[in-house]
Design an enzyme around this catalytic site. Structure first.
Site, mmCIF file in Angstrom:
data_model
loop_
_atom_site.group_PDB
_atom_site.id
_atom_site.type_symbol
_atom_site.label_atom_id
_atom_site.label_comp_id
_atom_site.label_asym_id
_atom_site.label_seq_id
_atom_site.Cartn_x
_atom_site.Cartn_y
_atom_site.Cartn_z
ATOM 1 N N CYS A 190 0.835 -1.198 0.000
ATOM 2 C CA CYS A 190 0.000 0.000 0.000
ATOM 3 C C CYS A 190 0.870 1.248 0.000
ATOM 4 O O CYS A 190 1.974 1.249 0.527
ATOM 5 C CB CYS A 190 -0.934 0.016 1.215
ATOM 6 S SG CYS A 190 -0.086 -0.124 2.793
ATOM 7 N N CYS A 191 0.357 2.296 -0.599
ATOM 8 C CA CYS A 191 1.164 3.491 -0.835
ATOM 9 C C CYS A 191 1.294 4.319 0.433
ATOM 10 O O CYS A 191 0.343 4.941 0.891
ATOM 11 C CB CYS A 191 0.551 4.339 -1.950
ATOM 12 S SG CYS A 191 0.531 3.486 -3.532
ATOM 13 N N GLY A 192 2.492 4.327 1.006
ATOM 14 C CA GLY A 192 2.781 5.254 2.081
ATOM 15 C C GLY A 192 2.655 4.696 3.467
ATOM 16 O O GLY A 192 3.223 5.236 4.408
#
Length: 274
Positions: free
Chosen positions: A106-108
């Protein structure tokens, strides 16, 4: 299974009027656990492609290795999802700065940054490369046109290492950080000179992405998406040109605009948020 990174599934699609049964392409997601000198180092959720590059780039980004010859052996068991790495220098991992961890796609939210390692591995960039607005737009278009896996699934990120004239190599992954690690690994394995290179990227320019570019040693990053304020502060400090929202004929230049031909001097962004 269509290939190693795309599978297919029967779905029901609503087309605005009716429900229709059809087959859809889905991005493959798998876990890879990296074992360094017999000790579990990290588990990464990734697209199962170019795994050697991914492992090499990740270890370089974490400061575990500096060059490909720092690795004595690297074996990947794709069926079980393990990468076994033996280092030349068995004491190169400082345990006080690394711990076993899970790194999501997942992004971030999945990645962890250990500032000691970032200080050790991030580089101040001094490239004198200058590119034109048309080259910015053309490189983004080339990367998007070459991203067949995104066109099929819509579920992956893409990163490309480019010169002003075109793409040198591009990589795909469900995790944007993984796509950059694959590029980093490719550069290390093949000893790619980086002073004239550009990174073209499909996702948001976060602080993590910016630090990846700094560790790779590339001075210009082009994205079709937005940056974060922390990423821009780091870019300003490390000498990296950040260009975002490259869509159609326009884009935004956020830092070190002197590398984009035709732009005059602008004030620094540092402190503008205060």
């Amino acid at each position: 299974m269509l290939n190693d990174i795309i599978t297919s599934q029967n779905i029901v699609r609503y087309n605005g009027h009716d429900f229709v049964e059809e087959e859809d392409d889905i991005a493959v997601e798998s876990a890879l656990t990296i074992i360094v000198d017999g000790t579990e180092f990290a588990t990464m959720v990734c697209t199962p492609s170019e795994m050697q590059e991914l492992v090499v780039g990740f270890l370089a980004s974490e400061g575990v290795i500096r060059a490909y010859h720092d690795i004595k052996s690297l074996q990947i068991d794709e069926d079980r999802g393990f990468a076994y790495v033996d280092l030349i220098n068995k004491h190169s991992i400082q345990k006080e700065f690394h711990s076993k961890r899970f790194i999501g796609s997942c992004c971030g939210k999945g990645r962890q940054f250990y500032f000691h390692n970032d200080v050790k591995t991030a580089k101040t960039v001094t490239t004198k490369l200058i590119i034109t607005p048309e080259q910015c737009r053309r490189l983004m278009k080339k990367m998007q046109e070459s991203s067949s896996h995104f066109q099929q699934t819509g579920g992956v990120h893409n990163a490309a290492l480019c010169t002003k004239d075109g793409i040198v190599v591009s990589r795909t992954d469900i995790g944007r950080h993984n796509a950059l690690d694959k590029l980093f690994g490719y550069c290390i394995i093949h000893r790619i000179p980086l002073k004239d290179k550009i990174i073209v990227f499909s996702g948001r320019i976060s602080s993590e992405v910016l630090l990846k570019a700094a560790k790779i040693g590339v001075g210009i990053i082009l994205s079709k998406s937005a940056p974060t304020n922390l990423a821009l502060s780091i870019a300003e400090e490390l000498g990296i040109t950040t260009v975002g929202f490259i869509r159609g004929n326009g884009f935004n230049v956020y830092t070190h605009q002197e590398r984009i031909q035709g732009i005059g001097p602008l004030p620094s962004i540092i402190g503008l948020e205060d």
